[in-house]
Design an enzyme around this catalytic site. Structure first.
Site, short mmCIF file in Angstrom:
data_model
loop_
_atom_site.label_atom_id
_atom_site.label_comp_id
_atom_site.label_asym_id
_atom_site.label_seq_id
_atom_site.Cartn_x
_atom_site.Cartn_y
_atom_site.Cartn_z
N GLN A 104 0.83 -1.20 0.00
CA GLN A 104 0.00 0.00 0.00
C GLN A 104 0.86 1.25 0.00
O GLN A 104 2.08 1.18 0.12
CB GLN A 104 -0.90 -0.01 1.25
CG GLN A 104 -0.10 -0.05 2.55
CD GLN A 104 -0.99 -0.21 3.78
OE1 GLN A 104 -1.09 0.72 4.57
NE2 GLN A 104 -1.62 -1.37 3.94
N HIS A 106 0.20 5.87 0.84
CA HIS A 106 -0.71 6.93 1.27
C HIS A 106 -0.43 8.20 0.48
O HIS A 106 0.72 8.47 0.11
CB HIS A 106 -0.53 7.22 2.76
CG HIS A 106 -0.51 5.99 3.61
ND1 HIS A 106 -1.59 5.15 3.72
CD2 HIS A 106 0.46 5.45 4.39
CE1 HIS A 106 -1.29 4.16 4.54
NE2 HIS A 106 -0.05 4.31 4.95
N GLU A 123 4.10 8.71 8.15
CA GLU A 123 4.08 7.95 9.39
C GLU A 123 5.46 7.46 9.78
O GLU A 123 6.40 7.46 8.98
CB GLU A 123 3.11 6.77 9.28
CG GLU A 123 3.42 5.80 8.16
CD GLU A 123 2.25 4.86 7.86
OE1 GLU A 123 1.10 5.19 8.20
OE2 GLU A 123 2.50 3.81 7.25
N HIS A 181 4.76 0.42 0.72
CA HIS A 181 5.21 -0.24 1.94
C HIS A 181 4.21 -1.29 2.38
O HIS A 181 3.08 -1.34 1.91
CB HIS A 181 5.40 0.78 3.07
CG HIS A 181 4.14 1.48 3.48
ND1 HIS A 181 3.68 2.60 2.83
CD2 HIS A 181 3.23 1.22 4.46
CE1 HIS A 181 2.56 3.01 3.39
NE2 HIS A 181 2.25 2.19 4.38
N ARG A 201 -4.52 0.59 -1.43
CA ARG A 201 -4.00 -0.77 -1.55
C ARG A 201 -3.72 -1.06 -3.02
O ARG A 201 -4.57 -0.82 -3.87
CB ARG A 201 -5.02 -1.80 -1.06
CG ARG A 201 -5.19 -1.89 0.42
CD ARG A 201 -6.07 -3.10 0.80
NE ARG A 201 -6.82 -2.76 1.98
CZ ARG A 201 -8.10 -2.44 2.00
NH1 ARG A 201 -8.80 -2.44 0.88
NH2 ARG A 201 -8.69 -2.12 3.12
#
Length: 324
Positions: A104, A106, A123, A181, A201
């Site tokens: 996936q 972001h 993150e 990642h 995804r």
């Protein structure tokens, strides 16, 4: 509301059942649940539909949103409140991957704002426990182009071009928006991220749920969001000196430090921000003349920006310190 914002706040964990989740959050971090596959414990959340609720002290039962609306800069800090208003900027989690998560990525801030009216999702991971031979996927293992990526995806050979990293306790990874990642099977970690629940995804190992359904993929959405650059800045090295603040990671969205505490560490908030502590090993006492709060492995506390001096005492704690 009278001013009761003078102590470390704990929140009710928001537990998320996931197809890839397991039992470590229950067994190792004491997250009380009968769910069979707990994948995530959201420790502090301002995501719509999943707003954290205070579990301790005079403000018990209040939501994080209510605290933001009532206390504003006294909770967030002056500069943060000017930027974020009544939105809490970070989402704090513990994650247990019994099986591999989907591959996936972001979106960054600009794309997330355009598509979803949301923050992006950058993150950080701190590995708390890893089974033997456990690993993570972070980025590509070779120079990448859009055509090469698409051809491997269509041929179901995506894993051949991905970078695998073996992991152990204490490893730290930085996952910026756009970086492909996946958390691998057997890894339990603490995650610090922007307040966003947007995930694209691109491959989910062809697995199906109990009803025989595959989860949605977001292959087209991911194409514009993907960062194809070969950057190897994702593994974070940091000092681990006892009883002092060790700088771990600084990015535009948060700063994180590492504390290994075997005595008493005196702290002063000079950063005009709330400060979050995640206990990743052992237990500690956070205290001042006004309060005393125990924080154990798997627990998270939020110190409002208005708390300026305190100390942390332990014989055996490892703690992540986070602020904006």
């Amino acid at each position: 509301m009278p001013n009761m914002l003078k102590y470390p706040l704990k929140f009710e964990p928001i537990l998320k059942e996931k197809i890839w989740g397991g039992q470590k959050l229950n067994a190792l971090l004491n997250k009380d649940s009968n769910l069979p596959n707990i994948g995530e414990s959201w420790e502090i959340s301002d995501v719509d539909g999943d707003i954290s609720i205070v579990s301790n002290g005079a403000l018990k039962g209040k939501t994080l949103k209510e605290l933001l609306e009532s206390y504003k800069a006294e909770l967030l800090g002056e500069k943060n409140y000017k930027i974020f208003g009544n939105k809490f900027p970070l989402l704090i989690k513990f994650i247990d991957a019994k099986e591999d998560l989907s591959i996936q990525l972001h979106p960054n801030d600009a794309l997330a704002a355009k598509r979803h009216d949301s923050f992006g999702k950058t993150e950080m991971w701190y590995v708390m426990q890893a089974d033997e031979k456990a690993n993570l996927i972070v980025g590509f293992n070779q120079e990448m182009t859009l055509d090469k990526y698409k051809s491997h995806l269509e041929a179901k050979k995506l894993t051949e071009i991905l970078n695998y990293e073996d992991v152990e306790e204490g490893d730290v990874f930085f996952i910026d928006g756009g970086r492909i990642h996946a958390i691998g099977a057997g890894v339990m970690l603490a995650e610090i991220q922007q307040t966003s629940d947007i995930t694209y995804r691109v491959y989910d190992w062809d697995r199906v749920d109990a009803q025989g359904n595959q989860r949605d993929l977001h292959i087209d959405l991911a194409l514009e969001a993907l960062d194809f650059n070969m950057k190897d800045d994702f593994r974070v090295s940091y000092p681990k000196k006892e009883n002092q603040t060790n700088k771990m990671l600084q990015c535009p969205y948060f700063i994180s430090n590492y504390l290994e505490i075997t005595d008493t560490v005196k702290k002063e908030n000079t950063v005009d921000s709330f400060i979050i502590y995640m206990c990743v090993s052992g237990e500690a006492i956070i205290e001042s003349e006004q309060f005393s709060e125990v924080i154990k492995k798997g627990e998270t506390v939020l110190l409002p920006a208005g708390i300026k001096t305190y100390q942390i005492t332990s014989k055996n704690a490892r703690v992540l310190e986070v602020y904006v």
